[in-house]
Design an enzyme around this catalytic site. Structure first.
Site, PDB file in Angstrom:
ATOM      1  N   HIS A 208      -3.670  -7.305 -11.689  1.00 21.56           N
ATOM      2  CA  HIS A 208      -3.408  -6.575 -10.439  1.00 21.56           C
ATOM      3  C   HIS A 208      -2.510  -5.363 -10.615  1.00 21.56           C
ATOM      4  CE1 HIS A 208       0.316  -8.891 -10.581  1.00 21.56           C
ATOM      5  NE2 HIS A 208       0.825  -7.937  -9.819  1.00 21.56           N
TER       6      HIS A 208
HETATM    7  C1  UD1 Z   1       3.064  -6.684  -5.241  1.00 19.08           C
HETATM    8  C2  UD1 Z   1       4.321  -6.316  -6.027  1.00 19.08           C
HETATM    9  C3  UD1 Z   1       4.171  -6.747  -7.483  1.00 19.08           C
HETATM   10  C4  UD1 Z   1       3.750  -8.189  -7.589  1.00 19.08           C
HETATM   11  C5  UD1 Z   1       2.485  -8.415  -6.767  1.00 19.08           C
HETATM   12  C6  UD1 Z   1       1.990  -9.851  -6.827  1.00 19.08           C
HETATM   13  C7  UD1 Z   1       5.493  -4.259  -5.334  1.00 19.08           C
HETATM   14  C8  UD1 Z   1       5.706  -2.825  -5.655  1.00 19.08           C
HETATM   15  N1  UD1 Z   1       4.521  -4.859  -6.023  1.00 19.08           N
HETATM   16  O1  UD1 Z   1       1.998  -5.910  -5.759  1.00 19.08           O
HETATM   17  O2  UD1 Z   1       5.422  -6.569  -8.125  1.00 19.08           O
HETATM   18  O3  UD1 Z   1       3.519  -8.536  -8.940  1.00 19.08           O
HETATM   19  O4  UD1 Z   1       2.783  -8.067  -5.411  1.00 19.08           O
HETATM   20  O5  UD1 Z   1       0.894 -10.078  -6.032  1.00 19.08           O
HETATM   21  O6  UD1 Z   1       6.193  -4.780  -4.483  1.00 19.08           O
HETATM   22  N2  UD1 Z   1      -3.066  -7.016   0.187  1.00 19.08           N
HETATM   23  C9  UD1 Z   1      -3.882  -7.831   0.920  1.00 19.08           C
HETATM   24  N3  UD1 Z   1      -3.376  -9.010   1.362  1.00 19.08           N
HETATM   25  C10 UD1 Z   1      -2.117  -9.407   1.091  1.00 19.08           C
HETATM   26  C11 UD1 Z   1      -1.299  -8.557   0.337  1.00 19.08           C
HETATM   27  C12 UD1 Z   1      -1.783  -7.363  -0.123  1.00 19.08           C
HETATM   28  O7  UD1 Z   1      -5.030  -7.509   1.190  1.00 19.08           O
HETATM   29  O8  UD1 Z   1      -1.704 -10.501   1.533  1.00 19.08           O
HETATM   30  C13 UD1 Z   1      -3.583  -5.732  -0.296  1.00 19.08           C
HETATM   31  C14 UD1 Z   1      -2.823  -4.576   0.371  1.00 19.08           C
HETATM   32  O9  UD1 Z   1      -3.460  -4.141   1.495  1.00 19.08           O
HETATM   33  C15 UD1 Z   1      -2.803  -3.540  -0.710  1.00 19.08           C
HETATM   34  C16 UD1 Z   1      -2.888  -4.326  -1.986  1.00 19.08           C
HETATM   35  O10 UD1 Z   1      -3.312  -5.628  -1.673  1.00 19.08           O
HETATM   36  O11 UD1 Z   1      -3.914  -2.709  -0.635  1.00 19.08           O
HETATM   37  C17 UD1 Z   1      -1.589  -4.316  -2.713  1.00 19.08           C
HETATM   38  O12 UD1 Z   1      -0.543  -5.011  -2.004  1.00 19.08           O
HETATM   39  P1  UD1 Z   1       1.002  -4.633  -2.264  1.00 19.08           P
HETATM   40  O13 UD1 Z   1       1.900  -5.643  -1.660  1.00 19.08           O
HETATM   41  O14 UD1 Z   1       1.218  -3.220  -1.902  1.00 19.08           O
HETATM   42  O15 UD1 Z   1       1.177  -4.679  -3.825  1.00 19.08           O
HETATM   43  P2  UD1 Z   1       0.667  -5.715  -4.891  1.00 19.08           P
HETATM   44  O16 UD1 Z   1      -0.326  -5.030  -5.743  1.00 19.08           O
HETATM   45  O17 UD1 Z   1       0.276  -7.023  -4.283  1.00 19.08           O
END
Ligand code: UD1
Length: 389
Positions: A208
């Site tokens: 991811h």
């Molecule tokens: C975040 C953390 C990372 C961690 C990871 C574990 C930061 C900068 N990054 O990254 O350190 O290793 O979580 O998962 O804080 N999304 C969903 N559903 C959810 C959560 C996210 O669809 O429940 C989608 C969001 O819309 C977004 C993407 O996933 O497009 C990324 O989510 P985001 O929380 O921004 O960062 P992660 O890549 O999950």
């Protein structure tokens, strides 16, 4: 009895495993009143609720409902909402864990309101400031009044950055507490069986990191290598929402779905996921936590990154950094039995939460620590004053 009001901040999937053991230990302490705060950074059922359920966490006392957004927006939204929460009910201590955007955002709010901040999993450094997590770690550790570290390298980084030693306590790795707490349920989960996987005869894959999944070139290269690898041993790949969106956007979904020996599944809860990890012959990942869990379990781990903030998983454990091109040769080495067995790092023993609770007590309530292995350092006058106010 004077009770210390502690905010425990949970935000995203990797946080929940760090918060849960601490919640369970602190919840039992007569000297503390906990408020469990969920910022809402992760919000999907299988990225959040499944973890609360598996880790036996109650619903949060406060849900900030922040959700996704750019880094600036997500950080700012957490700050605005958490500042309001502190104004309404001011804690004596804010405990943040890990390195996600919410960790840094809540640390910033607490620091500006002059509320002491404690950071669990302090001192980790990849040295790569292109990783958003590295920025979050640097900012959080600069602001923290108490820094709980998992390993000697973390202590060394903090010392090199000029953090006074009396702020630092080495407490060990909290992720191992979660595993030990849930071990029986993990063993009983049956997830491997449901997926038709034979014990120790498959690899588990997670991806991811933005550097691997946000642009077509690296993600396509990884997909191609996974397909090649599946010819050697079955793969199971629970797909993170960020990765799924990008696989769809770059037209890679059908390629993966059509590959024989490769199961693409939805993200799993903690118990089922760890059941998959425990039975795997090896793990392929870019996550932080899985590098640690596989070291503890003695399972070979291939980390698709150029750096790691958890070098002890390489020096003492079973982890190696690899490129996409290096994946298949590394898997061949593992399958040939040429891989170090590793050992469990010191204080990765399932008692980290107890050491954290003892440290809070010693620093803020002036009680003697009951856990011998925590590194003894005196509380600062400032911390004593605040804790007894
Ligand atoms: C975040 C953390 C990372 C961690 C990871 C574990 C930061 C900068 N990054 O990254 O350190 O290793 O979580 O998962 O804080 N999304 C969903 N559903 C959810 C959560 C996210 O669809 O429940 C989608 C969001 O819309 C977004 C993407 O996933 O497009 C990324 O989510 P985001 O929380 O921004 O960062 P992660 O890549 O999950």
């Amino acid at each position: 009895m004077q009770r210390l009001r502690i905010d425990l901040i949970a935000a995203a999937r990797p946080n929940f495993m760090k918060v849960a053991p601490l919640f369970h230990v602190l919840h039992e302490q007569p000297w503390c009143r906990l408020r469990l705060v969920h910022t809402g950074q992760h919000y999907d059922q299988n990225m959040s609720e499944a973890f609360f359920r598996d880790l036996k966490l109650p619903p949060p006392d406060l849900h900030l409902g922040v959700g996704s957004g750019s880094h600036a927006k997500q950080t700012a939204d957490v700050m605005l909402a958490y500042e309001e929460a502190c104004a309404a009910d001011r804690p004596d201590l804010v405990v943040v864990v890990g390195d996600v955007n919410s960790t840094m955002a809540c640390a910033l709010v607490g620091a500006k309101l002059h509320i002491p901040i404690a950071h669990l999993e302090a001192g980790l450094r990849s040295g790569d400031r292109r990783m958003p997590e590295e920025i979050n770690r640097l900012v959080t550790d600069t602001l923290a009044d108490i820094l709980w570290t998992p390993s000697p390298d973390a202590d060394e980084h903090l010392a090199a950055e000029g953090v006074p030693p009396e702020k630092i306590t080495r407490v060990g790795n909290i992720m191992i507490d979660s595993y030990e707490l849930m071990r029986e349920r993990i063993d009983a989960s049956g997830e491997r069986r449901r997926l038709g996987l034979e014990n120790h005869a498959y690899a588990v894959v997670t991806l991811h990191r933005p550097s691997n999944v946000d642009t077509p070139t690296p993600l396509t290269a990884l997909v191609d290598q996974l397909i090649r690898m599946a010819a050697r041993l079955p793969l199971v790949f629970p797909v993170h929402p960020r990765t799924r969106k990008n696989l769809e956007a770059f037209g890679l979904c059908s390629k993966l779905a059509d590959a024989p020996n490769l199961q693409v599944i939805e993200p799993l809860g903690y118990v089922d996921f760890m059941n998959l990890v425990c039975g795997a012959h090896l793990a392929i990942t870019d996550s932080g936590g899985i590098q640690e869990e596989t070291t503890y379990l003695g399972i070979p781990c291939l980390t698709l990154r150029t750096t790691t903030e958890r070098p002890i998983t390489i020096t003492e454990g079973t982890n190696r950094l690899v490129t996409a091109a290096g994946l298949v040769p590394a898997v061949d080495e593992i399958l040939a039995g040429r891989w170090p067995q590793g050992r469990k790092p010191r204080l990765w023993d399932g008692h980290t939460a107890a050491r954290v609770a003892a440290d809070i007590r010693r620093r803020l309530l002036r009680a003697p620590p009951h856990v011998a292995e925590a590194t003894a350092v005196p509380a600062t006058a400032h911390q004593r004053t605040r804790g007894n106010a």
